[in-house]
Design a protein around this motif. Structure first.
Motif, short mmCIF file in Angstrom:
data_model
loop_
_atom_site.label_atom_id
_atom_site.label_comp_id
_atom_site.label_asym_id
_atom_site.label_seq_id
_atom_site.Cartn_x
_atom_site.Cartn_y
_atom_site.Cartn_z
N THR A 94 0.84 -1.19 0.00
CA THR A 94 0.00 0.00 0.00
C THR A 94 0.87 1.24 0.00
O THR A 94 1.94 1.26 0.61
N ARG A 98 -3.99 3.90 5.78
CA ARG A 98 -5.40 3.59 5.61
C ARG A 98 -6.09 3.56 6.96
O ARG A 98 -5.46 3.56 8.01
N GLY A 129 -2.47 -4.16 -5.31
CA GLY A 129 -3.80 -3.73 -5.72
C GLY A 129 -3.86 -3.14 -7.11
O GLY A 129 -2.91 -3.26 -7.91
N ARG A 130 -4.96 -2.51 -7.40
CA ARG A 130 -5.22 -1.93 -8.72
C ARG A 130 -4.28 -0.76 -9.01
O ARG A 130 -3.85 -0.07 -8.08
N THR A 133 -6.20 2.67 -7.85
CA THR A 133 -6.77 2.82 -6.50
C THR A 133 -6.16 1.89 -5.46
O THR A 133 -6.48 2.00 -4.27
N LEU A 135 -5.41 -1.31 -3.07
CA LEU A 135 -6.26 -2.26 -2.36
C LEU A 135 -7.34 -1.51 -1.57
O LEU A 135 -7.09 -0.44 -1.02
N THR A 136 -8.52 -2.07 -1.52
CA THR A 136 -9.59 -1.47 -0.72
C THR A 136 -9.33 -1.76 0.76
O THR A 136 -8.53 -2.64 1.12
N ASN A 137 -10.01 -1.04 1.62
CA ASN A 137 -9.89 -1.30 3.06
C ASN A 137 -10.33 -2.72 3.39
O ASN A 137 -9.76 -3.37 4.27
N GLU A 138 -11.35 -3.20 2.70
CA GLU A 138 -11.84 -4.57 2.94
C GLU A 138 -10.77 -5.59 2.56
O GLU A 138 -10.59 -6.60 3.24
N GLU A 139 -10.05 -5.32 1.46
CA GLU A 139 -8.98 -6.24 1.05
C GLU A 139 -7.79 -6.18 2.00
O GLU A 139 -7.20 -7.21 2.34
#
Length: 264
Positions: A94, A98, A129-130, A133, A135-139
């Motif tokens: 990351t 976050r 991640g992408r 954006t 990784l999402t917080n959920e990921e």
């Protein structure tokens, strides 16, 4: 002095085989090919793709530049949970802080920790991640730790494949260092770190139990669960310990049901 063929230096191939690079939601197939090339140059071979937007694609194989075998063997799955279900240690790459607070490592430390975990017999994943954006917080919630590449703060936009190359290089250095170290003894199966799938099952049961005993008392459970996840992840639970904790939770749920009495 030891040579590369010396029997005193153990092969790190079995350890490298327990290291996987996971790309989540990759948008440009060229980045998948370039990542495969980055892995092969560092002697790594396991690539997992989570819901890529455009794959398989000719551009991916063109950018792989000879790492076609890695692309051919790449596993494609629907979710990050599927990609890491059998893993014992998962690190998410990351670029910024976050809301999900994780223990954070620099690339060198991340490589050493990953190789140490793999040398102990555990399956290890480094997750990217992408492109736009991350990784999402959920990921990130599914990761045990975070990796941050300390790029130039005035121009910190690091290409996905370049980030993979940085971490693959650090894994390579840690694997080479392992050749000079004693081969660690594999732990007993009950003492091995709990798999990601078993930990997630424990966390789901923990959440259900806290609801059953009305622990949150109307407050949102998210904050408490995030803190409890961090606490238990720091404990590095093994399989036997997870079974013990789940047994305690099962008894707590049973007592909660008895306290409520028969259903109306």
């Amino acid at each position: 002095m030891n040579t590369p063929d010396s029997p005193l230096i153990p092969s790190f191939a079995p350890v490298a085989a327990r290291l996987r690079i996971v790309l989540v939601g990759t948008q440009h197939p060229g980045n998948i090919g370039a990542a495969a090339r980055a892995l092969k140059t560092m002697g790594l071979s396991r690539l997992v793709l989570v819901a890529p937007e455009d794959y398989p694609a000719e551009e991916a194989f063109r950018r792989a530049a000879g790492a076609d075998d890695l692309l051919g063997d790449a596993q494609v799955v629907a979710t990050l949970a599927d990609a890491v279900s059998d893993c014992h240690f998962v690190m998410g790459c990351t670029a910024r802080s976050r809301r999900v607070a994780l223990e954070e490592h620099a690339p060198r430390q991340a490589g050493e920790r990953a190789v140490h975990a793999a040398a102990q017999g555990g399956e290890v994943a480094l997750v990217f991640g992408r492109e736009r954006t991350g990784l999402t917080n959920e990921e990130l919630q599914l990761c045990h730790a975070a990796v941050h590449i300390p790029a130039n703060p005035d121009y910190s936009s690091l290409n996905l494949a370049a980030a993979v190359q940085v971490l693959a290089y650090e894994l390579r250095l840690a694997l080479l260092a392992l050749q000079q170290a004693p081969v660690p003894e594999a732990p007993h199966p009950d003492e091995a770190p709990a798999s990601h799938e078993h930990l997630e099952g424990f966390f789901a049961q923990l959440g259900d139990t806290l609801d059953a005993i009305d622990f949150h008392k109307g407050r949102t459970p998210d904050s408490a669960m995030r803190k409890l996840r961090r606490l238990y992840l720091r404990a590095n639970l093994n399989e036997q310990e997870v079974r013990l904790l789940r047994g305690i939770l099962a008894d707590a749920q049973r007592m909660a049901r008895l306290a409520r009495g028969p259903a109306a």
